[in-house]
Design a protein around this motif. Structure first.
Motif, short mmCIF file in Angstrom:
data_model
loop_
_atom_site.label_atom_id
_atom_site.label_comp_id
_atom_site.label_asym_id
_atom_site.label_seq_id
_atom_site.Cartn_x
_atom_site.Cartn_y
_atom_site.Cartn_z
N PRO A 141 -11.12 57.20 8.70
CA PRO A 141 -11.87 56.06 8.17
C PRO A 141 -12.72 56.42 6.96
O PRO A 141 -13.85 55.93 6.81
N TYR A 142 -12.21 57.28 6.09
CA TYR A 142 -12.95 57.68 4.91
C TYR A 142 -11.99 58.23 3.87
O TYR A 142 -10.83 58.52 4.17
N ARG A 173 -11.05 45.99 6.39
CA ARG A 173 -10.20 46.56 5.35
C ARG A 173 -10.89 46.58 3.98
O ARG A 173 -10.38 46.09 2.98
N VAL A 174 -12.06 47.21 3.98
CA VAL A 174 -12.79 47.42 2.73
C VAL A 174 -13.33 48.84 2.69
O VAL A 174 -13.61 49.45 3.73
N ALA A 175 -13.47 49.38 1.47
CA ALA A 175 -14.15 50.64 1.24
C ALA A 175 -15.60 50.35 0.91
O ALA A 175 -15.89 49.50 0.05
N LEU A 176 -16.51 51.03 1.58
CA LEU A 176 -17.95 50.79 1.41
C LEU A 176 -18.45 51.70 0.29
O LEU A 176 -19.05 52.75 0.53
N VAL A 183 -14.89 47.51 -1.82
CA VAL A 183 -13.61 47.46 -2.53
C VAL A 183 -12.51 47.19 -1.50
O VAL A 183 -12.35 47.97 -0.56
N PRO A 184 -11.75 46.10 -1.64
CA PRO A 184 -10.67 45.84 -0.68
C PRO A 184 -9.65 46.98 -0.67
O PRO A 184 -9.24 47.46 -1.72
N LEU A 185 -9.27 47.40 0.52
CA LEU A 185 -8.31 48.48 0.65
C LEU A 185 -6.90 47.99 0.34
O LEU A 185 -6.50 46.91 0.79
#
Length: 361
Positions: A141-142, A173-176, A183-185
């Motif tokens: 998850p990173y 489904r986003v990057a934090l 940011v949408p994955l």
């Protein structure tokens, strides 16, 4: 008329539903799986004579574990590297640790850890290998965006490497990226390659074999077409990305570890005329051009567009050139990896009919 107090929740639910369907759900069954281990990966190069890690038939589907080179190629133990960004030791992939400790990494080779090769029976030089992207599963998850000193299109920005470890919300489904910035994955494989005509000492530059194209349109529901140069094609993949903008201007995407699910189709005697890889999805045909010079890469992509329209649509060179200027979009797909890539996106909606494509949204 729907009251505003009722409409707002409905719109919220609609937006949430739309966000959840961004990653297509494709039905498939897996014929074989390849794990990433020191024995099944090649770190930074594609050597001659490497034994296949799997043999399959045309039409079969394979899930392939990959590990990101970030955390492995940073001159420190992955647990220490990721721990600096708040990643717990238990969240670091065991195979990443094993590869870091045991896999061979030749001097002057590239950074990428690639799983393969996969031998596709009946694939011979002159054929074309179609790689259908059925799914891309997150293993962690990173991810990491790491811009090195002197790299990217603005090399003066960094006085030293800047590895930014970025957490994912996989449910949404986003990057934090930062507080207030998500940011949408959109995962894809930065490298999908067949064995080149000659051994590849460094995996950094892309080429006729595919390789490090960092082509962000190769998400689930897309096909990549590669000309075959060696018996069995000898397919590799790695450099998995969670999301990337066109150009990848600081040198990396959000690099992560994925398990792609890929189907391999051999098209006999179709690869002989291919100068560069091609791709396709439900909406577009994609042609590519590559060169160390960006202007030359654009020229190559334009020439490939004209050749495609002449071959597929029977247009004259002059009419194909005209349509390319009117209806085709040219984008810098890769601006940082020695050999640069420009792609032309040819919208299928330009044509009243199109040949059947395997994925329909």
């Amino acid at each position: 008329m729907i009251p505003l107090r009722t409409l707002v929740p409905l719109l919220f639910l609609l937006a949430a539903s739309t966000a959840c369907t961004q990653m297509p759900r494709i039905n498939y069954s897996v014929d074989a799986h390849v794990a990433s281990t020191p024995q099944t990966v090649s770190w930074g190069h594609l050597p001659a004579g490497r034994a296949p890690v799997l043999r399959i038939r045309s039409g079969q589907t394979v899930s392939i574990d990959t590990v990101s080179h970030q955390g492995i190629n940073n001159n420190m133990d992955p647990i220490k590297f990721f721990g600096a960004g708040g990643v717990a030791p238990g969240e670091v992939l065991p195979d990443a640790l094993e590869i870091y400790r045991k896999a061979e990494h030749p001097k002057d080779s590239g950074a990428h850890v690639l799983t393969g090769p996969i031998f596709v029976e009946s694939a011979e030089p002159g054929d074309m290998l179609e790689v259908r992207v059925l799914d891309l599963k997150f293993r962690v998850p990173y991810g990491v965006n790491n811009s090195n000193k002197g790299s990217g299109v603005l090399p003066a920005v960094h006085a030293q490497p800047y590895p930014k470890i970025i957490r994912f919300d996989l449910q949404r489904r986003v990057a934090l990226f930062a507080p207030g910035i998500e940011v949408p994955l959109a995962p894809f494989m930065g490298i999908m390659a067949v064995m080149p005509p000659a051994p590849l000492a460094n995996t950094r530059p892309p080429g006729i074999y595919g390789g490090n194209m960092d082509f962000n349109r190769l998400t689930a529901g897309a096909s990549l077409y590669l000309p075959v140069h060696q018996a069995g094609a000898l397919f590799y993949t790695g450099d998995s990305h969670a999301v990337q903008g066109d150009g990848e201007i600081n040198g990396t995407a959000i690099e992560t570890s994925l398990t792609p699910v890929l189907q391999f189709i051999v098209h006999k005697a179709v690869g002989r005329s291919m100068k560069w890889p091609r791709a396709e999805d439900a909406d577009n045909y994609y042609v590519m051009g590559m060169d160390r010079d960006l202007d030359a890469a654009l020229k190559e992509a334009a020439e490939q567009t004209i050749a495609f329209l002449q071959r597929e649509r029977g247009l004259s060179a002059a009419d194909a050139y005209s349509l390319a200027s009117i209806g085709v979009n040219y984008v810098v797909g890769e601006a940082v990896d020695d050999v640069l890539m420009v792609y032309g996106a040819i919208p299928k909606k330009l044509f009243t009919t199109n040949r059947e494509f395997w994925y329909k949204p």
